[in-house]
Design an enzyme around this catalytic site. Structure first.
Site, mmCIF file in Angstrom:
data_model
loop_
_atom_site.group_PDB
_atom_site.id
_atom_site.type_symbol
_atom_site.label_atom_id
_atom_site.label_comp_id
_atom_site.label_asym_id
_atom_site.label_seq_id
_atom_site.Cartn_x
_atom_site.Cartn_y
_atom_site.Cartn_z
ATOM 1 N N THR A 145 0.815 -1.210 0.000
ATOM 2 C CA THR A 145 0.000 0.000 0.000
ATOM 3 C C THR A 145 0.858 1.274 0.000
ATOM 4 O O THR A 145 1.700 1.445 0.874
ATOM 5 C CB THR A 145 -0.884 0.005 1.265
ATOM 6 N N GLU A 146 0.640 2.131 -0.986
ATOM 7 C CA GLU A 146 1.304 3.436 -1.069
ATOM 8 C C GLU A 146 2.830 3.316 -0.908
ATOM 9 O O GLU A 146 3.467 4.172 -0.302
ATOM 10 C CB GLU A 146 0.736 4.407 -0.024
ATOM 11 N N LEU A 147 3.378 2.235 -1.411
ATOM 12 C CA LEU A 147 4.830 1.969 -1.363
ATOM 13 C C LEU A 147 5.379 1.913 0.064
ATOM 14 O O LEU A 147 6.561 2.196 0.295
ATOM 15 C CB LEU A 147 5.628 2.985 -2.191
#
Lengths: 391, 427
Positions: A145-147
């Site tokens: 998620t979101e890097l």
């Protein structure tokens, strides 16, 4: 030879509705179906469908020398299946071009990796199965998620059998140009890590239609020349897919930019690979380690976008405190609702950061502010708790 | 019985109809708080006693009651100036009776910015509005004969004084709250209006002894012209309500009112925190909104109690009733509460209550446990006793029921009428 690697994040949460205090214990419908349907329809028409069409054409025109990777969250896929099934069809068409890699992530686009290993694994396997079923593709690369990334995440990803992980090329971690090499994650046997080149990525994602930017307007050949002159063998361009048509409207010329991009890159002597190809072809020269969590969000590039204030921490703590009770209830509907609430966006809406970042937050905020998002989530969690304790 | 009283009796027995010119700032359905409810109750109670009331408020809707004559100030002014009549039923009903002058300005600017036509708004300045209201009062007063003038709170005091100048009849001021009850930093301009009005009044009716004492202390008004008439309540049920028992249900403690300094929401959440330490399965709810809501939400989150202390936002009348129906404890920790109608509402629905000693209602409901507003330990201790012991709560309700039945607007009207008669006869 210089390599560019494109990955697009596709995600839409189940946004919460304004859950009333008197509904606790009575109404278990937490999500704003009307708004969610409208948004998935709008983004499908403005972004997903035209962008998919364009990219499929480009892959076919270039004989799959132009390639891209997608990570499409499970909750986004569900909503497309229900409200915009033609988007699923067009992703399946992309899968057939042979120029697309699908990554795996947490199905609910959550922060489970930070809070619960068991829940993290469940969500990843569910996503893995969904991608396999829908696109006939077996993911080998993981994008949290979101890097969001840390040594712990690297450990989890390798444990689940992934070969590579994508994350942010934060300056403090690798220096200015350090993102342009692949790495091996320290403390793992052989997990590769690809880092986002945030400057080149943000040229497209944020600055493309900024009229006050000195490089405005940005043309594909100019940008390709920047890629070519970047130090190192690799430029990882990781961006939100909604960049095309939604964050930058079609009138900004973003689709023309995309259309000329492959030729501009090839002319500049840049080849295009997907993440799994990159880690096969370019060997890491160094190891990377971070015990702190990093991400691609906000200027801090850490977890503060979701856990930066007390409301966010209180809400997330509470959500995961309920995990064992929800699972013990053996109520599949309840578990599904609880998991949809784990989606990171709900906590992002509670952010109270000021200045530039706050504007970003507010743009995406379906409530009347971070405090509304928090008190609404807390009412819903009361109902979740009651349901869990009933059984 | 002295001679005056005899003459008075005679005069009123002969069917003399008292005509009262009344000034209010809100009236149902255009209300934002307790003042509108009280005005409705008071006028209805007086009407039952045969008093003929003409009530002027800034704006009215088509829904007007039969028991009084409702006049809109705006219409009085426009009729006076141009002879035309303006349809004011569409005026934007946002102005709270107790809005701060600076909030009013901000609201006005926002309304203009959002494209609301100027003709649908009051002026940009609250003080200007009270002046305009006073102008309309003078015009209205010059049209007909009245025996008496009756005003409700500071916004109408200037109107009362203007009407008194025209008519030369006794002026009654009804004090529902004073500036010191409403704000930490008193607005000196409002205090000045209150001071002038209170000094000019022939009779001051306070909603509680608590308020009377504060008026005396703050404005140095002689006690001789101040009188206490407690507000009433419309009981919805004729039988004593049953206090809920806690079986198979999450117990709920309730705060009801504007989340502002004066209402003491800080002390409510502190009390909730103490009780939650002992009863972690409980839930507390704050219903309402105000400038203290955001900082309190953050404080509750800092304690990690956001899922235990819930904020319901602003609720309509119907939802307030439903919320009371699911509550086990009502706490009113007001820092300064002239009366406290909301506590009566909770009790009348069978919710055991705790009151702040700094409230008018606590002097009427003497058997209800109360504490100083800052004494959260005591609130918590008393609250836990009630929560552990529904029979204790039931006893509380049983004891208070006769008093609740006694606090009705009919009685309120009779009491006010006595003051009217005294003033008119002495005039």
């Amino acid at each position: 030879m210089k390599t560019a690697c494109f990955y697009f994040q596709v995600h839409q949460p189940y946004r919460m509705r304004n859950y009333h205090i008197l509904e606790i214990g009575k109404n278990h419908n937490y999500f704003d179906d009307v708004q969610n349907t409208a948004i998935i329809r709008k983004v499908a028409d403005k972004c997903y469908l035209p962008a998919n069409r364009t990219i499929a054409e480009l892959i076919r025109q270039t004989g799959a020398h132009f390639r891209v990777a997608y990570s499409i969250s499970g909750v986004a896929l569900e909503q497309m299946q229900r409200h915009a099934p033609e988007v699923i069809d067009s992703f399946q068409d992309l899968a057939r071009t042979g120029g697309v890699e699908f990554l795996s992530e947490t199905y609910y686009h959550s922060l489970a990796a930070v809070y619960s290993e068991a829940e993290f694994e469940d969500q990843v396997w569910r996503q893995f199965d969904t991608v396999k079923r829908l696109f006939g593709y077996t993911p080998t690369t993981f994008r949290n998620t979101e890097l969001i990334f840390s040594d712990h995440l690297a450990y989890l990803a390798e444990k689940l059998g992934f070969k590579a992980v994508l994350t942010e090329g934060t300056d403090w971690l690798v220096g200015r140009d350090g993102a342009n090499w692949p790495y091996k994650a320290k403390y793992t046997k052989n997990l590769k890590v690809l880092l986002r080149n945030y400057r080149l990525s943000d040229d497209i994602a944020f600055r493309f239609s900024a009229h006050n930017w000195s490089e405005y307007p940005l043309f594909a050949d100019k940008w390709a020349s920047w890629v070519a002159s970047t130090p190192g063998p690799l430029a990882n361009i990781f961006i939100d897919y909604e960049t095309f048509g939604e964050h930058h409207w079609e009138s900004s010329g973003i689709f023309d930019f995309l259309r000329y991009l492959p030729q501009a890159l090839f002319n500049a002597g840049v080849q295009v690979l997907t993440p799994c190809q990159v880690v096969e072809q370019i060997q890491p020269q160094a190891e990377i380690a971070t015990s702190n969590w990093i991400s691609w969000a906000d200027v801090e590039r850490d977890l503060s976008a979701w856990l930066g204030n007390e409301m966010q921490r209180n809400a997330m703590d509470r959500l995961f405190q309920l995990e064992s009770a929800v699972k013990a209830s053996r109520d599949p509907g309840l578990l599904e609702d609880w998991r949809r609430l784990s989606t990171s966006d709900h906590f992002y809406y509670m952010s109270t950061k000021f200045a530039g970042d706050a504007e970003v937050h507010n743009y995406f905020n379906p409530h009347q502010g971070p405090h509304y998002a928090f008190i609404t989530m807390m009412r819903i969690l009361n109902d979740v708790e009651e349901r869990a304790n009933q059984t | 019985m002295n001679r005056i009283a005899k003459w008075l009796n005679l005069k009123f027995q002969e069917g003399y109809v008292l005509k009262v010119l009344m000034f209010g700032w809100e009236f149902p359905p255009l209300i934002s708080g307790g003042l509108g409810v009280a005005c409705h109750g008071i006028t209805r109670g007086l009407a039952q006693q045969g008093v003929k009331i003409t009530l002027m408020v800034p704006r009215i809707t088509d829904r007007t009651p039969k028991f009084l004559k409702l006049v809109s100030a705006e219409r009085v002014l426009s009729a006076h100036h141009s002879g035309q009549s303006l349809d004011l039923s569409e005026i934007i009903p946002v102005i709270s009776a107790y809005i701060r002058p600076e909030e009013y300005e901000a609201w006005y600017r926002q309304a203009l910015a959002s494209g609301v036509p100027t003709r649908l708004l009051y002026g940009p300045d609250l003080f200007y509005e009270t002046e305009k209201f006073a102008l309309a009062a003078g015009i209205l007063a010059s049209k007909t004969r009245f025996d008496l003038i009756h005003c409700h709170d500071w916004m109408t005091f200037k109107a009362g004084m203007a009407a008194k100048k025209v008519l030369g009849v006794p002026l009654v001021l009804h004090v529902h709250s004073i500036e010191n009850d409403r704000s930490v930093f008193c607005n000196p301009a409002i205090s000045e209006v209150e001071k002038q009005g209170l000094e000019a009044a022939d009779c001051i009716i306070c909603v509680s002894h608590y308020t009377k004492a504060r008026v005396k202390q703050i404005y140095k008004i002689p006690e001789s012209k101040m009188h206490v008439v407690h507000n009433g309540i419309d009981l919805k049920n004729n039988t004593i309500p049953t206090v809920r028992t806690a079986r198979r249900r999450v117990q709920q403690g309730l705060f009801l009112g504007r989340i502002t300094w004066q209402k003491g929401p800080d002390y409510f959440v502190e009390t909730a925190r103490i009780i939650l330490g002992r009863k972690p399965a409980m839930r507390f709810v704050l219903a309402g909104w105000g400038d203290k809501a955001i900082p309190l939400i953050e404080r509750v989150a800092r304690w990690g109690l956001g899922s235990k202390i819930l904020f319901a936002g602003f609720l309509n009348e119907h939802d307030v009733k439903r919320l009371l129906n699911t509550s086990d404890l009502f706490i009113m920790p007001s820092i300064s509460e002239p009366f406290g109608l909301v506590a009566l509402e909770a009790l009348s629905m069978g919710v055991p209550a705790l009151l702040s000693r700094q409230s008018g209602i606590s002097e009427v409901l003497t058997t209800i446990p109360c504490a100083d507003y800052w004494d959260t330990e005591k609130f918590a201790r008393l609250g836990m006793e009630l929560l552990d012991n529904p029979s204790l709560g039931q006893r509380q309700i049983n004891e208070i029921w006769p008093k609740l039945k006694d606090l009705n607007w009919d009685k309120n009207g009779k009491a006010i009428l006595q003051h009217y008669q005294r003033l008119v006869s002495l005039h």
